[in-house]
Write an enzyme that holds these catalytic residues in place. Structure first.
Site, PDB file in Angstrom:
ATOM      1  N   ARG A  39      11.489  -6.419   4.596  1.00 38.72           N
ATOM      2  CA  ARG A  39      11.400  -5.027   5.051  1.00 38.72           C
ATOM      3  C   ARG A  39      12.184  -4.837   6.349  1.00 38.72           C
ATOM      4  NH1 ARG A  39       5.478  -2.524   5.221  1.00 38.72           N
ATOM      5  NH2 ARG A  39       5.204  -3.348   7.295  1.00 38.72           N
ATOM      6  N   ARG A  47      -0.768  -8.464  13.947  1.00 40.32           N
ATOM      7  CA  ARG A  47      -1.271  -7.569  12.897  1.00 40.32           C
ATOM      8  C   ARG A  47      -1.976  -8.360  11.792  1.00 40.32           C
ATOM      9  NH1 ARG A  47       3.618  -4.875  10.843  1.00 40.32           N
ATOM     10  NH2 ARG A  47       2.333  -3.479   9.624  1.00 40.32           N
ATOM     11  N   ARG A  76      10.896  -1.349  12.081  1.00 39.48           N
ATOM     12  CA  ARG A  76       9.587  -1.034  12.646  1.00 39.48           C
ATOM     13  C   ARG A  76       9.318  -2.027  13.753  1.00 39.48           C
ATOM     14  NH1 ARG A  76       4.927   0.076   8.245  1.00 39.48           N
ATOM     15  NH2 ARG A  76       3.739  -0.768   9.965  1.00 39.48           N
ATOM     16  N   ARG A 110     -10.267   0.303   8.625  1.00 36.84           N
ATOM     17  CA  ARG A 110      -9.870  -1.066   8.957  1.00 36.84           C
ATOM     18  C   ARG A 110     -10.986  -1.812   9.681  1.00 36.84           C
ATOM     19  NH1 ARG A 110      -3.898   0.297   9.062  1.00 36.84           N
ATOM     20  NH2 ARG A 110      -2.747  -1.582   9.557  1.00 36.84           N
ATOM     21  N   LYS A 149       0.830  -1.212   0.000  1.00 35.91           N
ATOM     22  CA  LYS A 149       0.000   0.000   0.000  1.00 35.91           C
ATOM     23  C   LYS A 149       0.865   1.264   0.000  1.00 35.91           C
ATOM     24  CE  LYS A 149      -2.408  -0.936   3.775  1.00 35.91           C
ATOM     25  NZ  LYS A 149      -1.892  -2.235   4.223  1.00 35.91           N
TER      26      LYS A 149
HETATM   27  P1  AMP Z   1       0.030   0.531   9.276  1.00 38.61           P
HETATM   28  O1  AMP Z   1       1.307   1.248   9.024  1.00 38.61           O
HETATM   29  O2  AMP Z   1      -1.101   1.026   8.426  1.00 38.61           O
HETATM   30  O3  AMP Z   1       0.176  -0.960   9.202  1.00 38.61           O
HETATM   31  O4  AMP Z   1      -0.406   0.886  10.788  1.00 38.61           O
HETATM   32  C1  AMP Z   1       0.440   0.617  11.888  1.00 38.61           C
HETATM   33  C2  AMP Z   1      -0.394   0.459  13.153  1.00 38.61           C
HETATM   34  O5  AMP Z   1      -1.139   1.660  13.409  1.00 38.61           O
HETATM   35  C3  AMP Z   1      -1.456  -0.642  13.106  1.00 38.61           C
HETATM   36  O6  AMP Z   1      -0.925  -1.911  13.423  1.00 38.61           O
HETATM   37  C4  AMP Z   1      -2.430  -0.150  14.175  1.00 38.61           C
HETATM   38  O7  AMP Z   1      -1.924  -0.363  15.487  1.00 38.61           O
HETATM   39  C5  AMP Z   1      -2.419   1.350  13.927  1.00 38.61           C
HETATM   40  N1  AMP Z   1      -3.428   1.728  12.927  1.00 38.61           N
HETATM   41  C6  AMP Z   1      -3.198   2.303  11.704  1.00 38.61           C
HETATM   42  N2  AMP Z   1      -4.333   2.533  11.043  1.00 38.61           N
HETATM   43  C7  AMP Z   1      -5.333   2.099  11.849  1.00 38.61           C
HETATM   44  C8  AMP Z   1      -6.746   2.044  11.719  1.00 38.61           C
HETATM   45  N3  AMP Z   1      -7.362   2.488  10.617  1.00 38.61           N
HETATM   46  N4  AMP Z   1      -7.447   1.518  12.768  1.00 38.61           N
HETATM   47  C9  AMP Z   1      -6.848   1.084  13.883  1.00 38.61           C
HETATM   48  N5  AMP Z   1      -5.521   1.077  14.062  1.00 38.61           N
HETATM   49  C10 AMP Z   1      -4.757   1.584  13.060  1.00 38.61           C
END
Ligand code: AMP
Length: 188
Positions: free
Chosen positions: A128, A145, A134, A89, A14
């Site tokens: 990654r 996740r 991260r 999400r 993404k």
């Molecule tokens: P990402 O980089 O999009 O994978 O987001 C990293 C982390 O941020 C996720 O594992 C969640 O803990 C939090 N997070 C990001 N977007 C959301 C969302 N839309 N709803 C809930 N938690 C989120």
């Protein structure tokens, strides 16, 4: 102008595809993951609230996520088009997003879902890890996740599908070819 959601599991590409789409179409990119990382890095009040949750790989509660998203939308009243990445999400997030867009006389026109298998996602995130550190890419957190995605986030797809807003793009293979497939959906 079009507003779209780029959807897919962690490691689906993404972030990479968003960068290319922004360059080509000039979208305002809203990544809730990036926003949360900014808050934790800068140790804001919001950052302090979500740090532990994020580090565990769990989803941040809807109430917090939706409020942050709304704030971000309000900062960009003149945006030509939004690209949402990592949001929504959950179904309540998808419903809130529709409401916010409608209140602004706009809409989420469609969703592009990157179709990537769990095995592929795991291989990519392992790679990654070698270049980016991260915390939430560590094995145990990554499992969380991926579970969050397949137990909660996946239910967002039927929400959009039932309203004919879902477009699925095969997300494995050459980055440029995947990008072309996404562009075809947008240009259509
Ligand atoms: P990402 O980089 O999009 O994978 O987001 C990293 C982390 O941020 C996720 O594992 C969640 O803990 C939090 N997070 C990001 N977007 C959301 C969302 N839309 N709803 C809930 N938690 C989120």
């Amino acid at each position: 102008m079009i507003n779209l959601v780029l959807f897919g599991p962690p490691g689906a590409g993404k972030g990479t595809q968003s960068e290319k789409l922004i360059k080509k179409y000039g979208f305002v990119h809203i990544s809730t993951g990036d926003l949360f990382r900014w808050h934790t890095k800068n140790d804001t009040a919001l950052g302090k609230r979500v740090k532990e949750i994020m580090n565990s790989g769990a989803l941040v509660p809807d109430e917090i996520t939706i409020a942050m998203l709304k704030e971000e939308l309000d900062k960009n009243p003149k945006a030509r088009g939004f690209l949402f990445d990592g949001f929504p999400r959950t179904v309540p997030q998808a419903e809130a997003l529709d409401k916010f867009m409608k209140d602004n006389g706009s809409a989420i026109h469609f969703v592009v879902a990157l179709d990537v298998t769990e095995a592929e996602v795991r291989t990519r995130i392992a790679k990654r890890r070698e270049t980016e550190s991260r915390v939430d890419d560590e094995e145990e957190k990554l499992n969380k996740r991926i579970t969050e995605y397949f137990t909660k986030t996946i239910h967002v797809l039927p929400y959009y599908e039932s309203q004919n807003r879902l477009n699925t793009v095969h997300g494995i293979g050459d980055i440029g070819e995947i990008f072309e497939s996404i562009c075809k959906v947008i240009d259509k």
